[in-house]
Design an enzyme around this catalytic site. Sequence first.
Site, PDB file in Angstrom:
ATOM      1  N   SER A  29       0.851  -1.199   0.000  1.00 54.43           N
ATOM      2  CA  SER A  29       0.000   0.000   0.000  1.00 54.43           C
ATOM      3  C   SER A  29       0.881   1.241   0.000  1.00 54.43           C
ATOM      4  O   SER A  29       2.049   1.180  -0.395  1.00 54.43           O
ATOM      5  CB  SER A  29      -0.933  -0.016   1.206  1.00 54.43           C
ATOM      6  OG  SER A  29      -1.905   0.986   1.068  1.00 54.43           O
ATOM      7  N   ASN A  30       0.345   2.373   0.429  1.00 56.96           N
ATOM      8  CA  ASN A  30       1.144   3.602   0.508  1.00 56.96           C
ATOM      9  C   ASN A  30       0.669   4.427   1.704  1.00 56.96           C
ATOM     10  O   ASN A  30      -0.225   4.008   2.443  1.00 56.96           O
ATOM     11  CB  ASN A  30       1.045   4.391  -0.805  1.00 56.96           C
ATOM     12  CG  ASN A  30      -0.390   4.687  -1.155  1.00 56.96           C
ATOM     13  OD1 ASN A  30      -1.114   5.323  -0.396  1.00 56.96           O
ATOM     14  ND2 ASN A  30      -0.834   4.188  -2.303  1.00 56.96           N
TER      15      ASN A  30
END
Length: 402
Positions: free
Chosen positions: A213-214
């Site tokens: 993810s981020n």
Amino acid sequence: MTLISALAGKHIVLGITGGIAAYKSALLARLFVKAGAEVQVIMTPSAREFITPLTMSTLTGKPVITEFFTANTGEWHSHVDLGLWADYFVAAPATACTLAKMATGVADNMLVTSYLSTRGRVFVAPAMDLDMMAHPSTSRNLATLEADGVRIIEAASGELASHLSGKGRMAEPAEILEVLERDAAHGCRLAGKHVMITAGPTVERIDPVRYISNFSTGKMGYALAEEAARRGASVTLVSGPVTVSAKHPSVNVIKVESAQEMLDAARRAFDTADIAIMAAAVADYAPETVADAKIKREKQPECELRLTANPDIAATLGAVKRHGQILVGFALETDNESANAAGKMARKNLDMIVMNSLRDKGAGFGTDTNKVTIFKADGTSRQYDLKSKAEVAADILDAVDE
Ligand code: CTP
């Protein structure tokens, strides 16, 4: 020609707290009344030491409320009714004490209790001594209030009642009036429109316990959703996993996890959308396969992860965009900002792109602020100052409005 104020007919609760700037509240009440608003004043007990309720009730034509009930008649003053009545709740001046109570929900007076019951827009105009203003606890409380959707009308610098000079003077009444008038003017410009917004990160599973993810927190997308809803739009918010939540009843949140799920939900909503804003930080890649069981380090001392590119949601919508639909994208850049943003706008067939640079302090992921430049497909662009994400959301929707 007399111009009709956007505040005409609006209901304003004016909360006055115990600071020397309370004398300016009389002028503020007068300006609100002259603009055609109905004004109900609530004073904290200490505000009454600075300005009399008689002054305020004479100016507004309504008895001032301080206590929860009138002692000799037992008449109860309903903060719930006031909260429902108010289009605007304005605490001016807002002392450090009241800001702290509002930030933490200490409902021990009529002003804070009414604030907690208010569904309308809330503004505070802080006023205090420069050291109190600069104190970390005041900054913390203001940041909390801002995150709760309260608009801060910044104090000005100058000579203070203490004869010291610095930041802490309440904004002038004319300025406070202008802030509210501008807000009211934008009040329902998106009435009847359907706005679709993507927000937050996407999460791409590797196995049942791991993902890619981020750092996106969704704050910008959620601020846009709240602001669009407040302007009368019905909002579909397609959101990746985040901890923020939407408060406005016109925001319909569709929770998704992966880029593919976000694309599916966004395509469905885009069919009926007038405006679509792509604020999500979509993961660029997803694992080619998702393991059914947890990958074990002991069994697999070396693990290769094959990634495939995710679909580009903005570009997909750009390709099917109908005449009249407005598509807005974001570009978070680290270098070559303007050229990259303009390139993305063209490639994805966007009408507008909001660029923020990680080189700007206070811009990007996780912060409560952002600093953006908006590029439009007609070749024009505009740079904005560092602002709260709520204010940036208002600027973006103003730009869409134009
Ligand atoms: N976007 C999208 N789907 C993707 C990637 C991006 O909808 N798979 C949208 C974002 O929501 C944003 C815009 O496209 O509005 C630009 O996103 P960004 O990540 O900056 O651009 P990319 O095309 O991924 O380019 P790069 O990461 O290489 O800079």
